[in-house]
Design an enzyme around this catalytic site. Structure first.
Site, PDB file in Angstrom:
ATOM      1  N   GLU A   1      10.071 -66.562 -12.089  1.00 54.81           N
ATOM      2  CA  GLU A   1       9.686 -65.164 -12.251  1.00 54.81           C
ATOM      3  C   GLU A   1       8.355 -64.833 -11.568  1.00 54.81           C
ATOM      4  O   GLU A   1       8.164 -63.710 -11.104  1.00 54.81           O
ATOM      5  CB  GLU A   1       9.583 -64.820 -13.741  1.00 54.81           C
ATOM      6  CG  GLU A   1      10.895 -64.887 -14.507  1.00 54.81           C
ATOM      7  CD  GLU A   1      11.817 -63.738 -14.165  1.00 54.81           C
ATOM      8  OE1 GLU A   1      11.332 -62.608 -13.974  1.00 54.81           O
ATOM      9  OE2 GLU A   1      13.041 -63.972 -14.085  1.00 54.81           O
TER      10      GLU A   1
ATOM     11  N   ASP B   1      13.893 -53.637  -8.150  1.00 56.57           N
ATOM     12  CA  ASP B   1      15.224 -54.035  -8.615  1.00 56.57           C
ATOM     13  C   ASP B   1      15.927 -52.926  -9.389  1.00 56.57           C
ATOM     14  O   ASP B   1      16.957 -53.153 -10.020  1.00 56.57           O
ATOM     15  CB  ASP B   1      15.134 -55.297  -9.474  1.00 56.57           C
ATOM     16  CG  ASP B   1      14.318 -55.103 -10.746  1.00 56.57           C
ATOM     17  OD1 ASP B   1      13.697 -54.034 -10.893  1.00 56.57           O
ATOM     18  OD2 ASP B   1      14.287 -56.025 -11.582  1.00 56.57           O
TER      19      ASP B   1
ATOM     20  N   THR C   1       8.195 -54.141 -13.946  1.00 52.04           N
ATOM     21  CA  THR C   1       8.455 -55.438 -14.554  1.00 52.04           C
ATOM     22  C   THR C   1       7.109 -56.027 -14.931  1.00 52.04           C
ATOM     23  O   THR C   1       6.184 -56.020 -14.115  1.00 52.04           O
ATOM     24  CB  THR C   1       9.189 -56.371 -13.573  1.00 52.04           C
ATOM     25  OG1 THR C   1      10.476 -55.833 -13.281  1.00 52.04           O
ATOM     26  CG2 THR C   1       9.350 -57.763 -14.156  1.00 52.04           C
TER      27      THR C   1
END
Length: 268
Positions: A54, A72, A77
Protein backbone atom coordinates in the site's frame (compact mmCIF):
# COMPACT_ATOMS: atom_id res chain seq x y z
CA UNK A 1 6.07 -44.43 36.88
CA UNK A 2 2.86 -43.48 38.74
CA UNK A 3 -0.37 -44.47 37.00
CA UNK A 4 -1.55 -40.83 36.77
CA UNK A 5 1.66 -39.85 34.98
CA UNK A 6 1.38 -42.83 32.56
CA UNK A 7 -2.21 -41.82 31.78
CA UNK A 8 -1.16 -38.21 31.18
CA UNK A 9 1.58 -39.28 28.77
CA UNK A 10 -0.81 -41.58 26.92
CA UNK A 11 -3.31 -38.76 26.46
CA UNK A 12 -0.56 -36.47 25.24
CA UNK A 13 0.61 -39.06 22.71
CA UNK A 14 -2.94 -39.51 21.42
CA UNK A 15 -3.31 -35.76 21.01
CA UNK A 16 -0.08 -35.64 19.02
CA UNK A 17 -1.58 -38.19 16.61
CA UNK A 18 -4.93 -36.43 16.29
CA UNK A 19 -6.16 -35.03 12.92
CA UNK A 20 -5.88 -31.49 14.28
CA UNK A 21 -2.24 -31.99 15.21
CA UNK A 22 -1.49 -33.65 11.87
CA UNK A 23 -3.19 -30.82 10.01
CA UNK A 24 -1.09 -28.25 11.84
CA UNK A 25 2.10 -30.10 10.88
CA UNK A 26 1.21 -30.79 7.26
CA UNK A 27 -0.70 -27.67 6.25
CA UNK A 28 -4.04 -29.47 6.21
CA UNK A 29 -7.25 -28.58 8.04
CA UNK A 30 -6.79 -26.71 11.30
CA UNK A 31 -9.28 -27.13 14.07
CA UNK A 32 -7.23 -26.02 17.09
CA UNK A 33 -7.23 -22.66 18.82
CA UNK A 34 -3.80 -21.44 17.72
CA UNK A 35 -3.64 -17.65 17.80
CA UNK A 36 -2.62 -17.34 14.13
CA UNK A 37 -2.65 -13.78 12.84
CA UNK A 38 -4.08 -12.55 16.14
CA UNK A 39 -0.69 -13.19 17.73
CA UNK A 40 0.84 -9.69 18.14
CA UNK A 41 4.08 -10.73 16.42
CA UNK A 42 2.19 -12.19 13.44
CA UNK A 43 -0.11 -9.18 13.26
CA UNK A 44 2.96 -6.94 13.11
CA UNK A 45 4.21 -8.98 10.15
CA UNK A 46 0.81 -8.64 8.48
CA UNK A 47 0.85 -4.87 8.87
CA UNK A 48 4.34 -4.66 7.39
CA UNK A 49 3.35 -6.86 4.44
CA UNK A 50 0.29 -4.72 3.72
CA UNK A 51 2.33 -1.53 4.04
CA UNK A 52 4.87 -2.79 1.51
CA UNK A 53 2.04 -3.04 -1.04
CA UNK A 54 0.00 0.00 0.00
CA UNK A 55 2.82 2.43 0.83
CA UNK A 56 6.05 0.88 -0.53
CA UNK A 57 7.41 0.84 3.02
CA UNK A 58 7.61 -1.56 5.94
CA UNK A 59 7.16 1.34 8.38
CA UNK A 60 3.41 1.05 8.69
CA UNK A 61 3.15 3.29 11.76
CA UNK A 62 4.38 6.19 9.65
CA UNK A 63 1.23 5.88 7.54
CA UNK A 64 -1.27 7.29 10.05
CA UNK A 65 -0.66 10.69 8.43
CA UNK A 66 -0.69 9.42 4.83
CA UNK A 67 -3.36 10.87 2.55
CA UNK A 68 -3.66 11.35 -1.23
CA UNK A 69 -5.92 10.68 -4.19
CA UNK A 70 -4.33 7.77 -6.06
CA UNK A 71 -6.74 8.03 -9.00
CA UNK A 72 -8.65 4.81 -8.35
CA UNK A 73 -12.09 6.44 -8.32
CA UNK A 74 -12.39 6.24 -4.53
CA UNK A 75 -11.48 9.81 -3.66
CA UNK A 76 -8.87 10.29 -0.95
CA UNK A 77 -7.01 7.23 0.28
CA UNK A 78 -5.49 7.67 3.73
CA UNK A 79 -4.16 6.10 6.88
CA UNK A 80 -2.68 2.76 7.79
CA UNK A 81 -4.85 0.61 5.52
CA UNK A 82 -6.16 3.12 2.98
CA UNK A 83 -9.44 4.44 4.34
CA UNK A 84 -11.25 6.04 1.38
CA UNK A 85 -13.51 9.08 1.23
CA UNK A 86 -15.56 7.41 -1.50
CA UNK A 87 -16.23 4.06 0.15
CA UNK A 88 -17.59 4.97 3.58
CA UNK A 89 -14.81 3.62 5.80
CA UNK A 90 -13.15 7.04 6.10
CA UNK A 91 -16.49 8.54 7.13
CA UNK A 92 -16.94 5.87 9.80
CA UNK A 93 -13.38 6.46 11.03
CA UNK A 94 -13.92 10.21 11.43
CA UNK A 95 -17.23 9.55 13.18
CA UNK A 96 -15.49 7.18 15.59
CA UNK A 97 -12.72 9.70 16.18
CA UNK A 98 -15.35 12.35 16.93
CA UNK A 99 -16.92 10.12 19.56
CA UNK A 100 -13.53 9.53 21.19
CA UNK A 101 -12.27 13.12 20.82
CA UNK A 102 -15.23 15.53 20.55
CA UNK A 103 -14.39 18.84 18.91
CA UNK A 104 -11.44 17.53 16.91
CA UNK A 105 -10.42 19.32 13.70
CA UNK A 106 -11.79 16.61 11.39
CA UNK A 107 -15.37 16.78 12.68
CA UNK A 108 -16.07 19.84 10.55
CA UNK A 109 -15.64 17.66 7.45
CA UNK A 110 -18.31 15.11 8.38
CA UNK A 111 -21.03 16.74 6.24
CA UNK A 112 -18.68 16.77 3.24
CA UNK A 113 -17.62 13.15 3.82
CA UNK A 114 -21.27 12.11 3.88
CA UNK A 115 -21.89 14.06 0.68
CA UNK A 116 -18.95 12.58 -1.29
CA UNK A 117 -19.47 9.00 -0.09
CA UNK A 118 -19.82 6.76 -3.13
CA UNK A 119 -17.88 9.10 -5.43
CA UNK A 120 -14.37 10.34 -6.10
CA UNK A 121 -15.31 13.97 -5.37
CA UNK A 122 -13.21 16.25 -3.15
CA UNK A 123 -16.05 18.70 -2.70
CA UNK A 124 -15.89 20.26 0.75
CA UNK A 125 -12.57 18.54 1.52
CA UNK A 126 -9.51 19.65 -0.48
CA UNK A 127 -6.22 20.92 0.87
CA UNK A 128 -7.72 21.93 4.22
CA UNK A 129 -8.85 18.37 4.88
CA UNK A 130 -5.46 16.99 3.85
CA UNK A 131 -3.69 19.36 6.19
CA UNK A 132 -6.02 18.64 9.11
CA UNK A 133 -5.73 14.88 8.56
CA UNK A 134 -1.95 15.09 8.78
CA UNK A 135 -2.16 17.18 11.93
CA UNK A 136 -4.69 14.80 13.48
CA UNK A 137 -2.20 11.96 13.00
CA UNK A 138 -0.12 13.58 15.76
CA UNK A 139 -2.99 12.77 18.16
CA UNK A 140 -2.68 9.38 19.83
CA UNK A 141 -6.48 9.12 19.96
CA UNK A 142 -6.73 9.47 16.17
CA UNK A 143 -4.12 6.73 15.69
CA UNK A 144 -6.06 4.52 18.09
CA UNK A 145 -9.22 5.27 16.13
CA UNK A 146 -7.50 4.06 12.94
CA UNK A 147 -6.39 0.87 14.72
CA UNK A 148 -9.94 0.31 16.00
CA UNK A 149 -11.58 0.73 12.59
CA UNK A 150 -8.92 -1.38 10.87
CA UNK A 151 -9.70 -4.23 13.24
CA UNK A 152 -13.47 -3.79 13.25
CA UNK A 153 -13.96 -3.48 9.50
CA UNK A 154 -11.09 -5.49 8.01
CA UNK A 155 -8.82 -7.48 10.30
CA UNK A 156 -11.30 -9.18 12.64
CA UNK A 157 -13.84 -10.20 9.94
CA UNK A 158 -11.08 -11.53 7.67
CA UNK A 159 -9.35 -13.54 10.38
CA UNK A 160 -12.65 -14.87 11.74
CA UNK A 161 -13.70 -16.11 8.28
CA UNK A 162 -10.27 -17.63 7.67
CA UNK A 163 -10.46 -19.50 10.96
CA UNK A 164 -13.89 -20.84 10.01
CA UNK A 165 -12.42 -21.99 6.68
CA UNK A 166 -9.66 -23.86 8.52
CA UNK A 167 -6.82 -21.62 7.33
CA UNK A 168 -3.58 -21.01 9.17
CA UNK A 169 -1.70 -17.76 9.65
CA UNK A 170 -0.79 -17.32 5.99
CA UNK A 171 -4.35 -17.93 4.84
CA UNK A 172 -5.61 -15.48 7.44
CA UNK A 173 -3.24 -12.87 6.03
CA UNK A 174 -4.31 -13.64 2.45
CA UNK A 175 -7.92 -13.00 3.49
CA UNK A 176 -7.00 -9.82 5.38
CA UNK A 177 -5.05 -8.33 2.48
CA UNK A 178 -7.95 -9.06 0.13
CA UNK A 179 -10.42 -7.49 2.55
CA UNK A 180 -8.28 -4.34 2.78
CA UNK A 181 -8.14 -3.87 -0.99
CA UNK A 182 -11.58 -5.04 -2.10
CA UNK A 183 -13.85 -4.56 0.90
CA UNK A 184 -16.36 -7.22 1.89
CA UNK A 185 -19.33 -6.80 -0.44
CA UNK A 186 -20.06 -6.07 -4.06
CA UNK A 187 -19.37 -8.04 -7.25
CA UNK A 188 -15.60 -7.67 -6.82
CA UNK A 189 -15.48 -7.77 -3.03
CA UNK A 190 -13.94 -10.30 -0.69
CA UNK A 191 -17.14 -12.30 -0.29
CA UNK A 192 -17.47 -12.75 -4.05
CA UNK A 193 -13.82 -13.75 -4.39
CA UNK A 194 -14.18 -16.33 -1.62
CA UNK A 195 -17.35 -17.79 -3.12
CA UNK A 196 -15.67 -18.18 -6.50
CA UNK A 197 -12.61 -19.80 -4.89
CA UNK A 198 -14.79 -22.32 -3.06
CA UNK A 199 -16.32 -23.33 -6.40
CA UNK A 200 -12.82 -24.25 -7.59
CA UNK A 201 -11.32 -25.86 -4.50
CA UNK A 202 -12.44 -27.09 -1.09
CA UNK A 203 -11.27 -25.14 1.93
CA UNK A 204 -9.39 -27.04 4.67
CA UNK A 205 -12.54 -26.91 6.82
CA UNK A 206 -14.28 -28.86 4.04
CA UNK A 207 -11.47 -31.38 3.78
CA UNK A 208 -9.38 -29.61 1.17
CA UNK A 209 -5.66 -28.95 0.99
CA UNK A 210 -4.59 -25.57 2.30
CA UNK A 211 -2.14 -24.78 -0.50
CA UNK A 212 -4.54 -25.83 -3.25
CA UNK A 213 -7.32 -23.72 -1.81
CA UNK A 214 -5.13 -20.64 -1.35
CA UNK A 215 -3.91 -20.95 -4.94
CA UNK A 216 -7.54 -20.99 -6.08
CA UNK A 217 -8.36 -17.95 -3.95
CA UNK A 218 -5.34 -16.03 -5.29
CA UNK A 219 -6.23 -17.00 -8.87
CA UNK A 220 -9.69 -15.48 -8.45
CA UNK A 221 -8.36 -12.40 -6.70
CA UNK A 222 -5.75 -11.85 -9.40
CA UNK A 223 -8.42 -11.84 -12.10
CA UNK A 224 -10.47 -9.43 -10.00
CA UNK A 225 -7.53 -7.04 -9.68
CA UNK A 226 -6.86 -7.17 -13.42
CA UNK A 227 -10.33 -5.76 -14.04
CA UNK A 228 -9.40 -2.52 -12.23
CA UNK A 229 -6.85 -0.20 -13.82
CA UNK A 230 -5.66 1.03 -10.44
CA UNK A 231 -4.99 -2.54 -9.27
CA UNK A 232 -3.72 -4.18 -12.46
CA UNK A 233 -0.26 -4.66 -10.90
CA UNK A 234 -0.69 -8.00 -9.13
CA UNK A 235 2.82 -8.32 -7.71
CA UNK A 236 1.47 -8.36 -4.14
CA UNK A 237 0.10 -11.76 -5.18
CA UNK A 238 2.60 -12.98 -7.78
CA UNK A 239 5.88 -12.21 -6.00
CA UNK A 240 4.69 -12.09 -2.40
CA UNK A 241 1.71 -14.16 -1.25
CA UNK A 242 2.09 -16.81 -3.95
CA UNK A 243 5.73 -17.23 -2.96
CA UNK A 244 4.77 -18.00 0.64
CA UNK A 245 2.15 -20.52 -0.52
CA UNK A 246 4.64 -22.33 -2.77
CA UNK A 247 7.12 -22.45 0.07
CA UNK A 248 4.47 -24.07 2.25
CA UNK A 249 4.97 -21.34 4.83
CA UNK A 250 1.44 -21.57 6.21
CA UNK A 251 2.53 -20.19 9.59
CA UNK A 252 4.21 -17.09 8.11
CA UNK A 253 7.50 -17.99 9.71
CA UNK A 254 10.38 -15.58 9.37
CA UNK A 255 12.59 -14.88 7.56
CA UNK A 256 10.28 -13.70 4.82
CA UNK A 257 11.50 -12.32 1.50
CA UNK A 258 9.21 -10.93 -1.20
CA UNK A 259 8.83 -8.28 -3.90
CA UNK A 260 6.09 -5.75 -4.62
CA UNK A 261 6.16 -3.44 -7.67
CA UNK A 262 9.72 -4.64 -8.29
CA UNK A 263 10.97 -3.54 -4.86
CA UNK A 264 12.47 -6.18 -2.57
CA UNK A 265 11.61 -6.57 1.12
CA UNK A 266 12.66 -8.83 3.93
CA UNK A 267 11.60 -9.53 7.51
CA UNK A 268 14.08 -11.51 9.61
Amino acid sequence: MPFARRLQNTVRALLDLSPAAAGAREGGPRTGAAPGLRDPAKKEIAMRLVSSAENSSLQWREQYRYIEDIGDGRGYTAGIIGFCSGTGDMLELVEHYGAARPGNALERYLPALRQVNGSDSHRGLGSGFVRDWQRAAQDRVFCEAQDHERDRVYFDPAVRQAEQDGLGTLGQFVYYDAMVMHGAGGPDGFDAIRRAALERAASPARGGDQGTYLDAFLDVRRRTMKREAAHEDTSRIDTAQRVFVREGNFDLRTPLAWQVYGDSYRID
